[in-house]
Scaffold this motif. Structure first.
Motif, mmCIF file in Angstrom:
data_model
loop_
_atom_site.group_PDB
_atom_site.id
_atom_site.type_symbol
_atom_site.label_atom_id
_atom_site.label_comp_id
_atom_site.label_asym_id
_atom_site.label_seq_id
_atom_site.Cartn_x
_atom_site.Cartn_y
_atom_site.Cartn_z
ATOM 1 N N SER A 2 -23.522 19.591 -106.323
ATOM 2 C CA SER A 2 -24.568 19.680 -107.339
ATOM 3 C C SER A 2 -24.258 18.729 -108.497
ATOM 4 C CB SER A 2 -24.679 21.114 -107.859
ATOM 5 O OG SER A 2 -23.571 21.416 -108.675
ATOM 6 N N ASP A 3 -25.276 18.502 -109.322
ATOM 7 C CA ASP A 3 -25.102 17.620 -110.467
ATOM 8 C C ASP A 3 -24.058 18.156 -111.437
ATOM 9 O OD1 ASP A 3 -26.956 15.909 -109.422
ATOM 10 O OD2 ASP A 3 -28.603 16.556 -110.728
ATOM 11 N N LEU A 6 -20.693 17.516 -109.962
ATOM 12 C CA LEU A 6 -20.421 16.080 -110.015
ATOM 13 C C LEU A 6 -19.996 15.656 -111.416
ATOM 14 C CD1 LEU A 6 -20.456 13.524 -108.299
ATOM 15 C CD2 LEU A 6 -22.815 13.177 -108.997
ATOM 16 N N LEU A 7 -20.685 16.160 -112.421
ATOM 17 C CA LEU A 7 -20.301 15.846 -113.802
ATOM 18 C C LEU A 7 -18.941 16.439 -114.157
ATOM 19 C CD1 LEU A 7 -23.677 16.186 -115.712
ATOM 20 C CD2 LEU A 7 -22.373 14.101 -115.273
ATOM 21 N N TYR A 10 -16.448 14.218 -112.631
ATOM 22 C CA TYR A 10 -16.357 12.989 -113.421
ATOM 23 C C TYR A 10 -15.500 13.214 -114.661
ATOM 24 C CZ TYR A 10 -17.576 9.174 -116.503
ATOM 25 O OH TYR A 10 -17.490 8.118 -117.361
ATOM 26 N N ILE A 87 -23.406 9.169 -109.704
ATOM 27 C CA ILE A 87 -24.282 9.747 -110.728
ATOM 28 C C ILE A 87 -25.467 8.819 -110.985
ATOM 29 C CG2 ILE A 87 -24.427 10.328 -113.196
ATOM 30 C CD1 ILE A 87 -21.534 11.379 -112.948
ATOM 31 N N ARG A 90 -28.069 8.804 -108.159
ATOM 32 C CA ARG A 90 -28.870 10.027 -108.133
ATOM 33 C C ARG A 90 -29.923 10.027 -109.226
ATOM 34 N NH1 ARG A 90 -25.160 15.314 -106.961
ATOM 35 N NH2 ARG A 90 -24.545 14.767 -104.846
ATOM 36 N N GLY A 92 -29.286 9.959 -112.483
ATOM 37 C CA GLY A 92 -28.811 10.538 -113.736
ATOM 38 C C GLY A 92 -28.463 9.447 -114.723
#
Length: 113
Positions: A2-3, A6-7, A10, A87, A90, A92
């Motif tokens: 999921s975002d 992923l964040l 990161y 990112i 996608r 973002g």
């Protein structure tokens, strides 16, 4: 992934990168200090002093540790860059703070003339 995950990945990779970069830069400064101390403590002319510093086993070992730290830092930088690319693909917003920052920044062994 999921975002949010992923964040989080990161941010964790970025944190590790900054910590390793600080450790590598500190190690580099200590090595330069040891080289300078050894140079001043040696007798003879500049050439003889430089030769004594260059053949020092302690400095060679610490130099190898520094190269290994730089390699680890490069690998972390790759991880950070890959996550940032994912990112961006996608749709973002591009993460800030990494663009233009390089693991070899300020590394005289790896910079060009």
């Amino acid at each position: 992934m999921s975002d949010v995950e992923l964040l989080a990945a990161y941010l964790e990779a970025r944190r590790q990168f900054v910590e390793k970069k600080f450790a590598r830069d500190t190690h580099r400064a200590r090595l330069a200090w040891i080289r300078a101390k050894m140079f001043i403590g040696s007798s003879g002319g500049v050439t003889e002093r430089n030769m004594a510093v260059d053949v020092s086993e302690e400095i060679a070992r610490k130099g190898q540790e520094l190269r290994e730290m730089t390699r680890d830092l490069d690998l972390l930088k790759v991880d950070v860059d890959i996550i940032a690319i994912i990112i961006r693909t996608r749709g973002g917003p591009a993460p800030t703070g990494v663009q233009g920052e390089d693991a070899t920044e300020g590394d005289p062994e790896r910079e060009g003339p």
